[in-house]
Design an enzyme around this catalytic site. Structure first.
Site, PDB file in Angstrom:
ATOM      1  N   TYR A  54      -9.496 -46.877   6.650  1.00  0.00           N
ATOM      2  CA  TYR A  54      -8.261 -46.393   7.280  1.00  0.00           C
ATOM      3  C   TYR A  54      -8.331 -46.516   8.809  1.00  0.00           C
ATOM      4  O   TYR A  54      -9.348 -46.207   9.429  1.00  0.00           O
ATOM      5  CB  TYR A  54      -7.965 -44.947   6.887  1.00  0.00           C
ATOM      6  CG  TYR A  54      -7.473 -44.789   5.443  1.00  0.00           C
ATOM      7  CD1 TYR A  54      -7.113 -45.904   4.673  1.00  0.00           C
ATOM      8  CD2 TYR A  54      -7.359 -43.537   4.858  1.00  0.00           C
ATOM      9  CE1 TYR A  54      -6.665 -45.765   3.365  1.00  0.00           C
ATOM     10  CE2 TYR A  54      -6.906 -43.396   3.535  1.00  0.00           C
ATOM     11  CZ  TYR A  54      -6.565 -44.514   2.803  1.00  0.00           C
ATOM     12  OH  TYR A  54      -6.125 -44.372   1.506  1.00  0.00           O
ATOM     13  N   ALA A 214       6.965 -42.656  -0.671  1.00  0.00           N
ATOM     14  CA  ALA A 214       6.957 -44.123  -0.515  1.00  0.00           C
ATOM     15  C   ALA A 214       6.827 -44.536   0.954  1.00  0.00           C
ATOM     16  O   ALA A 214       7.506 -45.458   1.417  1.00  0.00           O
ATOM     17  CB  ALA A 214       8.189 -44.745  -1.162  1.00  0.00           C
ATOM     18  N   GLY A 215       5.952 -43.848   1.662  1.00  0.00           N
ATOM     19  CA  GLY A 215       5.722 -44.189   3.065  1.00  0.00           C
ATOM     20  C   GLY A 215       6.965 -44.007   3.920  1.00  0.00           C
ATOM     21  O   GLY A 215       7.106 -44.644   4.973  1.00  0.00           O
ATOM     22  N   GLY A 216       7.902 -43.170   3.483  1.00  0.00           N
ATOM     23  CA  GLY A 216       9.140 -42.922   4.243  1.00  0.00           C
ATOM     24  C   GLY A 216      10.312 -43.750   3.730  1.00  0.00           C
ATOM     25  O   GLY A 216      11.469 -43.473   4.056  1.00  0.00           O
TER      26      GLY A 216
HETATM   27  N1  LIG Z   1      -5.594 -45.136  -2.889  1.00  0.00           N
HETATM   28  C1  LIG Z   1      -4.787 -45.963  -2.292  1.00  0.00           C
HETATM   29  O1  LIG Z   1      -4.760 -47.180  -2.566  1.00  0.00           O
HETATM   30  C2  LIG Z   1      -3.862 -45.435  -1.235  1.00  0.00           C
HETATM   31  C3  LIG Z   1      -2.860 -46.264  -0.675  1.00  0.00           C
HETATM   32  C4  LIG Z   1      -2.028 -45.707   0.303  1.00  0.00           C
HETATM   33  C5  LIG Z   1      -2.192 -44.382   0.702  1.00  0.00           C
HETATM   34  N2  LIG Z   1      -3.185 -43.617   0.148  1.00  0.00           N
HETATM   35  C6  LIG Z   1      -3.378 -42.201   0.559  1.00  0.00           C
HETATM   36  O2  LIG Z   1      -2.148 -41.515   0.384  1.00  0.00           O
HETATM   37  C7  LIG Z   1      -1.794 -40.872   1.605  1.00  0.00           C
HETATM   38  C8  LIG Z   1      -0.312 -40.812   1.715  1.00  0.00           C
HETATM   39  O3  LIG Z   1       0.236 -42.129   1.794  1.00  0.00           O
HETATM   40  P1  LIG Z   1       1.507 -42.381   2.693  1.00  0.00           P
HETATM   41  O4  LIG Z   1       1.213 -42.027   4.092  1.00  0.00           O
HETATM   42  O5  LIG Z   1       2.022 -43.747   2.385  1.00  0.00           O
HETATM   43  O6  LIG Z   1       2.442 -41.239   2.049  1.00  0.00           O
HETATM   44  P2  LIG Z   1       3.907 -40.725   2.278  1.00  0.00           P
HETATM   45  O7  LIG Z   1       3.793 -39.273   2.482  1.00  0.00           O
HETATM   46  O8  LIG Z   1       4.731 -41.258   1.171  1.00  0.00           O
HETATM   47  O9  LIG Z   1       4.412 -41.427   3.617  1.00  0.00           O
HETATM   48  C9  LIG Z   1       4.154 -40.927   4.889  1.00  0.00           C
HETATM   49  C10 LIG Z   1       5.069 -41.696   5.837  1.00  0.00           C
HETATM   50  O10 LIG Z   1       6.412 -41.342   5.525  1.00  0.00           O
HETATM   51  C11 LIG Z   1       7.061 -40.872   6.676  1.00  0.00           C
HETATM   52  N3  LIG Z   1       7.945 -39.759   6.331  1.00  0.00           N
HETATM   53  C12 LIG Z   1       7.628 -38.626   5.684  1.00  0.00           C
HETATM   54  N4  LIG Z   1       8.695 -37.821   5.575  1.00  0.00           N
HETATM   55  C13 LIG Z   1       9.700 -38.467   6.169  1.00  0.00           C
HETATM   56  C14 LIG Z   1      11.063 -38.155   6.393  1.00  0.00           C
HETATM   57  N5  LIG Z   1      11.607 -37.010   5.968  1.00  0.00           N
HETATM   58  N6  LIG Z   1      11.837 -39.063   7.041  1.00  0.00           N
HETATM   59  C15 LIG Z   1      11.299 -40.231   7.468  1.00  0.00           C
HETATM   60  N7  LIG Z   1      10.005 -40.576   7.299  1.00  0.00           N
HETATM   61  C16 LIG Z   1       9.214 -39.702   6.652  1.00  0.00           C
HETATM   62  C17 LIG Z   1       5.951 -40.379   7.582  1.00  0.00           C
HETATM   63  O11 LIG Z   1       6.379 -40.418   8.920  1.00  0.00           O
HETATM   64  P3  LIG Z   1       6.030 -39.191   9.913  1.00  0.00           P
HETATM   65  O12 LIG Z   1       4.533 -39.226  10.101  1.00  0.00           O
HETATM   66  O13 LIG Z   1       6.816 -39.527  11.124  1.00  0.00           O
HETATM   67  O14 LIG Z   1       6.480 -37.931   9.253  1.00  0.00           O
HETATM   68  C18 LIG Z   1       4.841 -41.357   7.298  1.00  0.00           C
HETATM   69  O15 LIG Z   1       4.980 -42.529   8.056  1.00  0.00           O
HETATM   70  C19 LIG Z   1      -2.494 -41.678   2.694  1.00  0.00           C
HETATM   71  O16 LIG Z   1      -2.698 -40.929   3.866  1.00  0.00           O
HETATM   72  C20 LIG Z   1      -3.775 -42.018   2.018  1.00  0.00           C
HETATM   73  O17 LIG Z   1      -4.647 -40.895   2.128  1.00  0.00           O
HETATM   74  C21 LIG Z   1      -4.001 -44.119  -0.814  1.00  0.00           C
END
Ligand SMILES: NC(=O)c1ccc[n+]([C@@H]2O[C@H](COP(=O)([O-])OP(=O)(O)OC[C@H]3O[C@@H](n4cnc5c(N)ncnc54)[C@H](OP(=O)(O)O)[C@@H]3O)[C@@H](O)[C@H]2O)c1
Length: 301
Positions: A54, A214-216
């Site tokens: 990461y 879904a990453g936002g």
């Molecule tokens: N095992 C694997 O292959 C794998 C792959 C990917 C991820 N992961 C793990 O899963 C965790 C979560 O993944 P993720 O970060 O993709 O999850 P997520 O929570 O779906 O997405 C976070 C993103 O969404 C944005 N977001 C959240 N709420 C929002 C809103 N109300 N409006 C607009 N944007 C919003 C955030 O922006 P802000 O920061 O501005 O709120 C951030 O950029 C990672 O940190 C990692 O630990 C694992």
């Protein structure tokens, strides 16, 4: 206090996990991050998710720096990290292509690096990051056994594995794998359809759900797939007399009997709290299906 999920006799994780893959984007100082993490621990979000790769191999060390500011914090959290993906990176200039390595030496080396980065003596849970076409479960299992014996890793699991891949590795390890971390959200229904959810229920495996919003993209009205789902999420939010829709997405994940642990990836306290608040949202089965149907884009047969 927040619900905890016991994934092994001697190991539990917080129902809501905090994902720290994007921590370099948060533009926070280490002190600010310490403040955030203490607040999370206070509301019961104690499990922090990482991977060696990461932030171009830099996020683990950021958590290590934060932990060094307050030594007692390490005892209050569970550290999850992953290994196995070899990125093309300026940190490894000799590498010409991205590939996966689950050889004994790489797993041991990766864990030793992670321990140094986190400035800790143990990883609570180590996951193999992705299934690989070249994979020797005997080697991975031997690495697990030696890491466990040395007290460097307490529990083991996988990520993005199919049931067959999970069972294959499980057949070689001394201790049972404790979880599979997979992508689950109204944007990604893959694991409802590929047999993984049935496998989790059968084996009583509690999955970790990555990218729950879904990453936002689920909240982005300009996303090509998002708006249809977003409209339904908004109507369910209205029916439930709650807001914002983030909470409805988490409630949808949390309602499922598989008892998944969503990994929330935002660094914003209010947005993280929506996930915790969703634990008390009482969604009906019909509302759950409204979202499922919007997510699949067509009526059920
Ligand atoms: N095992 C694997 O292959 C794998 C792959 C990917 C991820 N992961 C793990 O899963 C965790 C979560 O993944 P993720 O970060 O993709 O999850 P997520 O929570 O779906 O997405 C976070 C993103 O969404 C944005 N977001 C959240 N709420 C929002 C809103 N109300 N409006 C607009 N944007 C919003 C955030 O922006 P802000 O920061 O501005 O709120 C951030 O950029 C990672 O940190 C990692 O630990 C694992």
């Amino acid at each position: 206090m927040m619900e905890r999920i016991a994934v092994a006799k001697d190991f539990s994780m917080s129902r809501i996990v905090h994902g720290q893959m994007r921590m370099k984007d948060w533009k926070m100082s280490n002190r600010q991050m310490l403040g955030l993490f203490k607040e999370l621990v206070e509301i019961g979000i104690t499990t922090f998710d990482h991977a060696d790769i990461y932030g171009n191999y830099e996020c683990e060390a950021i958590l290590g720096d934060v932990l060094s500011l307050e030594k007692t914090l390490r005892e209050k959290i569970e550290i999850v990290t992953k290994c196995g993906i070899k990125l093309v990176s300026d940190k490894y200039p000799e590498r010409k292509v991205k590939y996966y390595d689950y050889g004994y030496d790489h797993i041991i080396m990766s864990v030793n690096n992670s321990l140094k980065n986190f400035r800790t003596d143990r990883i609570d849970l180590l996951l193999l990051h992705r299934p690989a076409p070249f994979f020797d479960p005997e080697e991975a299992a031997k690495a697990f056994a030696d890491l466990k014996k040395a007290g460097k890793v307490l529990h083991f699991g996988v990520s993005n594995f199919t049931p067959a891949q999970y069972e294959t590795l499980n057949a070689y390890t001394e201790e049972k794998l404790v979880t599979n971390q997979v992508e689950i959200s109204p944007y990604c229904l893959e694991h409802f359809e590929n047999g993984n959810m049935d496998f989790f229920m059968k084996e009583k495996i509690r999955p970790m759900a990555w990218s729950p919003v879904a990453g936002g993209r689920l909240l982005n009205p300009h996303d090509p797939k998002g708006p249809g789902i977003l409209r339904v999420l908004e109507s369910v939010a209205e029916e439930l007399n709650t807001s914002p829709v983030d909470k409805v997405i988490y409630a949808w994940l949390l309602k499922h009997p598989v008892k998944m642990m969503p990994i929330v990836g935002t660094g914003k306290t209010d947005r993280i709290k929506y996930a915790a608040d969703a634990l008390s949202v009482d969604m009906t089965l019909e509302q759950w299906y409204k979202i499922y149907i919007a997510a699949r884009g067509k009526e059920l047969p």
